[in-house]
Design a protein around this motif. Structure first.
Motif, mmCIF file in Angstrom:
data_model
loop_
_atom_site.group_PDB
_atom_site.id
_atom_site.type_symbol
_atom_site.label_atom_id
_atom_site.label_comp_id
_atom_site.label_asym_id
_atom_site.label_seq_id
_atom_site.Cartn_x
_atom_site.Cartn_y
_atom_site.Cartn_z
ATOM 1 N N MET A 1 -1.269 -45.179 -8.752
ATOM 2 C CA MET A 1 -1.009 -44.691 -10.100
ATOM 3 C C MET A 1 -1.410 -43.209 -10.176
ATOM 4 N N GLN A 2 -0.526 -42.377 -10.736
ATOM 5 C CA GLN A 2 -0.822 -40.945 -10.810
ATOM 6 C C GLN A 2 -1.135 -40.517 -12.237
ATOM 7 N N GLY A 3 -2.071 -39.583 -12.331
ATOM 8 C CA GLY A 3 -2.419 -39.049 -13.645
ATOM 9 C C GLY A 3 -3.005 -37.659 -13.496
ATOM 10 N N LYS A 4 -3.409 -37.102 -14.625
ATOM 11 C CA LYS A 4 -3.919 -35.732 -14.664
ATOM 12 C C LYS A 4 -5.354 -35.758 -15.185
ATOM 13 N N ILE A 5 -6.256 -35.066 -14.475
ATOM 14 C CA ILE A 5 -7.646 -34.990 -14.946
ATOM 15 C C ILE A 5 -7.693 -34.110 -16.186
ATOM 16 N N ALA A 10 -20.487 -34.961 -15.802
ATOM 17 C CA ALA A 10 -21.556 -35.677 -15.092
ATOM 18 C C ALA A 10 -21.032 -36.626 -14.014
ATOM 19 N N GLY A 11 -20.086 -36.133 -13.207
ATOM 20 C CA GLY A 11 -19.586 -36.938 -12.095
ATOM 21 C C GLY A 11 -18.487 -37.917 -12.466
ATOM 22 N N PHE A 12 -18.148 -38.009 -13.743
ATOM 23 C CA PHE A 12 -17.032 -38.852 -14.178
ATOM 24 C C PHE A 12 -15.833 -37.956 -14.486
ATOM 25 N N TYR A 13 -14.656 -38.445 -14.092
ATOM 26 C CA TYR A 13 -13.424 -37.705 -14.348
ATOM 27 C C TYR A 13 -12.522 -38.583 -15.209
ATOM 28 N N TYR A 14 -11.987 -37.992 -16.258
ATOM 29 C CA TYR A 14 -11.150 -38.747 -17.189
ATOM 30 C C TYR A 14 -9.699 -38.399 -16.913
ATOM 31 N N VAL A 15 -8.953 -39.409 -16.467
ATOM 32 C CA VAL A 15 -7.592 -39.209 -15.969
ATOM 33 C C VAL A 15 -6.595 -39.785 -16.970
ATOM 34 N N ASP A 16 -5.697 -38.933 -17.443
ATOM 35 C CA ASP A 16 -4.679 -39.331 -18.411
ATOM 36 C C ASP A 16 -3.428 -39.771 -17.653
ATOM 37 N N VAL A 17 -3.099 -41.040 -17.787
ATOM 38 C CA VAL A 17 -1.891 -41.579 -17.150
ATOM 39 C C VAL A 17 -0.882 -41.851 -18.259
ATOM 40 N N VAL A 18 0.259 -41.165 -18.195
ATOM 41 C CA VAL A 18 1.279 -41.307 -19.241
ATOM 42 C C VAL A 18 1.668 -42.777 -19.387
ATOM 43 N N GLU A 19 1.670 -43.256 -20.619
ATOM 44 C CA GLU A 19 2.040 -44.623 -21.010
ATOM 45 C C GLU A 19 1.016 -45.681 -20.620
ATOM 46 N N SER A 20 -0.056 -45.284 -19.913
ATOM 47 C CA SER A 20 -1.093 -46.273 -19.570
ATOM 48 C C SER A 20 -2.434 -45.958 -20.221
ATOM 49 N N GLY A 21 -2.668 -44.684 -20.552
ATOM 50 C CA GLY A 21 -3.902 -44.338 -21.239
ATOM 51 C C GLY A 21 -4.872 -43.535 -20.388
ATOM 52 N N LEU A 22 -6.124 -43.529 -20.831
ATOM 53 C CA LEU A 22 -7.181 -42.707 -20.240
ATOM 54 C C LEU A 22 -8.101 -43.567 -19.384
ATOM 55 N N TYR A 23 -8.278 -43.172 -18.115
ATOM 56 C CA TYR A 23 -9.128 -43.928 -17.190
ATOM 57 C C TYR A 23 -10.366 -43.102 -16.827
ATOM 58 N N GLU A 24 -11.524 -43.788 -16.860
ATOM 59 C CA GLU A 24 -12.769 -43.152 -16.425
ATOM 60 C C GLU A 24 -12.920 -43.409 -14.927
ATOM 61 N N CYS A 25 -12.950 -42.330 -14.148
ATOM 62 C CA CYS A 25 -12.925 -42.476 -12.691
ATOM 63 C C CYS A 25 -14.078 -41.744 -12.013
ATOM 64 N N LYS A 26 -14.444 -42.261 -10.845
ATOM 65 C CA LYS A 26 -15.358 -41.549 -9.946
ATOM 66 C C LYS A 26 -14.515 -41.048 -8.777
ATOM 67 N N ALA A 27 -14.983 -39.973 -8.157
ATOM 68 C CA ALA A 27 -14.269 -39.438 -6.996
ATOM 69 C C ALA A 27 -14.833 -40.084 -5.737
ATOM 70 N N LYS A 28 -13.978 -40.428 -4.805
ATOM 71 C CA LYS A 28 -14.408 -41.036 -3.541
ATOM 72 C C LYS A 28 -15.272 -40.052 -2.750
ATOM 73 N N GLY A 29 -16.186 -40.585 -1.970
ATOM 74 C CA GLY A 29 -17.124 -39.779 -1.192
ATOM 75 C C GLY A 29 -16.467 -38.832 -0.211
ATOM 76 N N ILE A 30 -15.257 -39.171 0.220
ATOM 77 C CA ILE A 30 -14.574 -38.340 1.219
ATOM 78 C C ILE A 30 -14.340 -36.917 0.707
ATOM 79 N N PHE A 31 -14.191 -36.764 -0.604
ATOM 80 C CA PHE A 31 -13.976 -35.417 -1.149
ATOM 81 C C PHE A 31 -15.204 -34.536 -0.926
ATOM 82 N N ARG A 32 -16.406 -35.147 -1.042
ATOM 83 C CA ARG A 32 -17.643 -34.385 -0.819
ATOM 84 C C ARG A 32 -17.720 -33.917 0.620
ATOM 85 N N LYS A 33 -17.350 -34.821 1.537
ATOM 86 C CA LYS A 33 -17.363 -34.467 2.969
ATOM 87 C C LYS A 33 -16.420 -33.308 3.248
ATOM 88 N N GLU A 34 -15.291 -33.333 2.577
ATOM 89 C CA GLU A 34 -14.286 -32.275 2.780
ATOM 90 C C GLU A 34 -14.545 -31.053 1.891
#
Length: 292
Positions: A1-5, A10-34
């Motif tokens: 599912m794709q959306g826009k932050i 505080a480490g939470f990202y709120y992602v707006d997915v058209v027609e599905s709503g707003l999701y509270e998300c955490k980022a996977k650890g791999i992003f920190r490594k990269e």
């Protein structure tokens, strides 16, 4: 599912997915490594962990079109820079710094001068004289009288627009007129984490229509141009470009050099003195910094 932050707190990202709503998300650890941090404005791929609670994980950050450091945002289509025609009088040096920043990132700018209702014809004319030679799109509005607000909405349609400007110019009034019935309830973020209402204001994306977002960017009130070399500034004053090739010396900085076509254009009234003066100030400021 794709959306826009649309917001990050505080480490939470709120992602707006058209027609599905707003999701509270955490980022996977791999992003920190990269050493890759999700930014407001990023298009992301998420996996849903709990549909009822609208929670998920960001698993991929899609390719960015552009990104800014102050504030840390990405994928801006354009910037609407709001200054008052009067009360307060425009701070031209701040405005030109903003334009330099956007030019360096290749982000188009619309200049919005508000409080048209209390301005004189001379004040409006002065702004037109300064910025028409730079070929920037300009619009004069009155948030108080709702004048030209519909025209602004047309310019925003289908784009992600950063709205920026100093305090006291009517920026908030304009934003409220642009999104009185926002598709995305920003209050839902504050409900999920109680301190959301009390945190420092972050950059935040607000969906005002399908594929149309506005971003209130408090970080643009003061702009730092330390990242530039003094020789770069001339490339970000777009009205210099037609004359650059006519200068006697290659690499002319348009300051002390003889046979400078930019200075000649200035003398002939083709480049506004206010713009040239701000160019000189930025150049000298950077020159002084580099000495220490």
């Amino acid at each position: 599912m794709q959306g826009k932050i649309v917001k990050g707190i505080a480490g939470f990202y709120y992602v707006d997915v058209v027609e599905s709503g707003l999701y509270e998300c955490k980022a996977k650890g791999i992003f920190r490594k990269e050493k890759l941090k999700p930014l407001v404005g990023d298009w992301v791929e998420i996996t849903v962990l709990d549909e009822a609670k609208k929670s998920g994980n960001i698993v991929e950050i899609l390719e960015r079109k552009n990104e800014l450091i102050r504030p840390a945002v990405s994928n801006i289509d354009q910037a609407l820079v709001v200054f008052a025609v009067t009360k307060p009088k425009p701070h031209f040096n701040l405005l030109d710094r903003f334009l330099v920043m956007m030019e360096s990132r290749g982000i188009p700018v619309i200049l919005c001068f508000n409080k048209k209702d209390i301005a004189t014809e001379q004040e409006i004319q002065k702004l037109q004289e300064i910025y028409e030679t730079c070929d920037y799109q300009m619009i004069f509005t009155s948030a108080f009288q709702k004048e030209n607000v519909e025209e602004v909405k047309k310019l925003l349609r289908g784009k992600t627009t950063a709205i920026a400007g100093p305090s006291g110019v009517g920026k908030s009034s304009l934003i409220n007129l642009l999104q009185p019935e926002a598709c995305m309830e920003t209050g839902s973020i504050s409900e999920k984490i109680e301190r959301g209402k009390h945190t420092t204001r972050h950059s935040e994306l607000i969906r005002i229509d399908t594929d149309t977002y506005i971003m209130d960017t408090p970080g643009f009130s003061s702009l730092y141009i330390n990242a530039f070399e003094k020789e770069e500034f001339k490339y970000y004053f777009r009205e210099f470009a037609p004359y650059e090739v006519q200068c006697k010396f290659i690499g002319c900085d348009h300051i002390h050099e003889p046979g400078c076509a930019v200075k000649q254009a200035l003398e002939e009234g083709k480049i506004h003195p206010s713009r040239y003066q701000n160019y000189l100030e930025m150049y000298e400021e950077q020159k002084e910094k580099r000495r220490y």
